[in-house]
Scaffold this active site. Structure first.
Site, mmCIF file in Angstrom:
data_model
loop_
_atom_site.group_PDB
_atom_site.id
_atom_site.type_symbol
_atom_site.label_atom_id
_atom_site.label_comp_id
_atom_site.label_asym_id
_atom_site.label_seq_id
_atom_site.Cartn_x
_atom_site.Cartn_y
_atom_site.Cartn_z
ATOM 1 N N SER A 1 70.663 -99.577 -82.986
ATOM 2 C CA SER A 1 69.630 -99.805 -83.775
ATOM 3 C C SER A 1 69.175 -98.581 -84.964
ATOM 4 O O SER A 1 70.222 -98.485 -85.656
ATOM 5 C CB SER A 1 68.347 -100.260 -83.050
ATOM 6 O OG SER A 1 67.281 -101.127 -84.108
ATOM 7 N N ASP B 1 71.362 -111.089 -82.315
ATOM 8 C CA ASP B 1 70.413 -110.044 -83.068
ATOM 9 C C ASP B 1 70.078 -111.128 -84.308
ATOM 10 O O ASP B 1 70.707 -111.995 -84.317
ATOM 11 C CB ASP B 1 71.532 -109.080 -83.355
ATOM 12 C CG ASP B 1 71.226 -107.620 -83.105
ATOM 13 O OD1 ASP B 1 70.115 -107.442 -82.748
ATOM 14 O OD2 ASP B 1 72.367 -106.762 -82.522
ATOM 15 N N HIS C 1 69.441 -108.323 -78.730
ATOM 16 C CA HIS C 1 69.450 -106.597 -79.443
ATOM 17 C C HIS C 1 69.018 -105.683 -78.458
ATOM 18 O O HIS C 1 69.519 -104.675 -78.498
ATOM 19 C CB HIS C 1 68.206 -106.692 -80.496
ATOM 20 C CG HIS C 1 67.934 -105.261 -81.290
ATOM 21 N ND1 HIS C 1 69.001 -105.059 -82.202
ATOM 22 C CD2 HIS C 1 67.020 -104.235 -81.253
ATOM 23 C CE1 HIS C 1 68.476 -103.799 -82.713
ATOM 24 N NE2 HIS C 1 67.569 -103.292 -81.880
#
Length: 322
Positions: free
Chosen positions: A167, A252, A284
């Site tokens: 991320s 995601d 995610h």
């Protein structure tokens, strides 16, 4: 199994400019795209799971905790396996996400479990979080931490350093690929041999009008200056002998798929060794949690990239953390 990202996907890279603040928040809030529960349930589970699994790993693998690489409290790293693995062992550096404002290295110690078992010294790199630090400071801090690690690799005569970020950590790891380390600390750029960028944010500009930016206070200029897409030319020039893997979770947000695909398209058009994979059946948060497991495809890719094998190593590795 993994899915390779289709090369013919069509993404409008400027569509975000037409979105409201609320729509941007939705498009860049991974917990709202998860199929594992409500956003609150997903985040609460992730925070609890990472804390519990990370403590187990710190309690059972030799490690040095909270090693300072700078003057601020946030400039710390945890090093796993350095005292029990041979000097030439590869070094795997993990940089956590949390939109530069949440989570910490302490929540990601679990990443070290399969990697130290395979024979890699594993480092969890921390940085000062927003609002105490802005994006420029965070990028500079991580670069300072990388100098420390590269000098450590040089002293140990490690056979290579490998980067991984999730991320926001994907953005930070990518920025490190753009640096001329010979100029910065007299260590050859070739020491960094590969990177795995997981669900990364490679263009920060869409975050500027969103609530995510409230503690960061990025402008469009500062967000672009600290975007890997801005320095992709430098990444390509420094990465001729590196392998760069981009990964994104099936669940995601679409914007994470778009950004990953956009970065991959640029790399694929060069002679860089690169690959892009979609992790099926995970969101995610699940994609990074699964790095705990030896049979997860990204764990296996990391081990293969470092020319290691998952196997039991010296019993010295099974001692209480110091």
């Amino acid at each position: 199994m993994t899915s390779t990202m289709e090369e013919n996907q069509n993404f409008d890279s400027d569509l975000w400019r037409k979105w409201s603040r609320e729509e941007l928040d939705y498009q860049y809030s991974p917990s709202r795209w998860s199929k594992q529960g409500t956003p609150e349930q997903v985040i609460n589970h992730h925070v609890k799971w990472t804390a519990e699994e990370s403590k187990k790993v710190r309690d059972n693998i030799e490690c040095e905790l909270n090693i300072s690489y700078g003057l601020t409290n946030g400039q710390k790293m945890d090093i796993f396996g350095a005292n029990t693995l041979p000097g030439e062992a590869p070094i795997f550096v993990f940089i956590h996400g949390g939109y530069w404002q949440a989570m910490s290295k302490d929540d990601h110690s679990y990443v070290a479990h399969p990697l130290t078992k395979a024979g890699a010294v594993t480092i969890l790199l921390e940085y000062t979080l927003a609002p105490k630090a802005n994006i420029e400071t965070i990028v500079a801090e991580v670069q300072q931490g990388m100098k420390f690690i590269l000098n450590m690799a040089k002293r140990r005569q490690s056979r290579g350093v490998y980067l991984c970020g999730h991320s926001a950590g994907g953005q930070l790891a990518a920025m490190l690929l753009s640096v001329d380390w010979m100029s910065e600390c007299m260590v050859s750029n070739s020491v960094i041999k590969g990177a795995i960028l997981i669900s990364g944010v490679f263009d920060l500009r869409p975050l500027v009008p969103s609530p995510i930016n409230d503690p960061l206070k990025m402008t469009e200029t500062s967000s672009w200056e600290n975007s890997p897409m801005k320095v992709m030319g430098d990444i390509i020039n420094r990465s001729k002998n590196r392998k760069i893997i981009l990964a994104v979770a099936e669940d995601d947000p679409k914007e994470f798929h778009r950004q990953t695909h956009q970065a991959f398209q640029v790399l694929m058009a060069t002679d860089i060794t690169t690959d892009c994979v979609i992790s099926p059946g995970v969101d995610h948060f699940g994609i990074v949690e699964k790095l705990l497991y030896e049979d997860f495809h990204l764990t296996q890719m990391a081990v293969e990239m470092m020319n290691l094998n998952i196997a039991e190593i010296d019993k010295q590795m099974q001692k209480t953390a110091v």
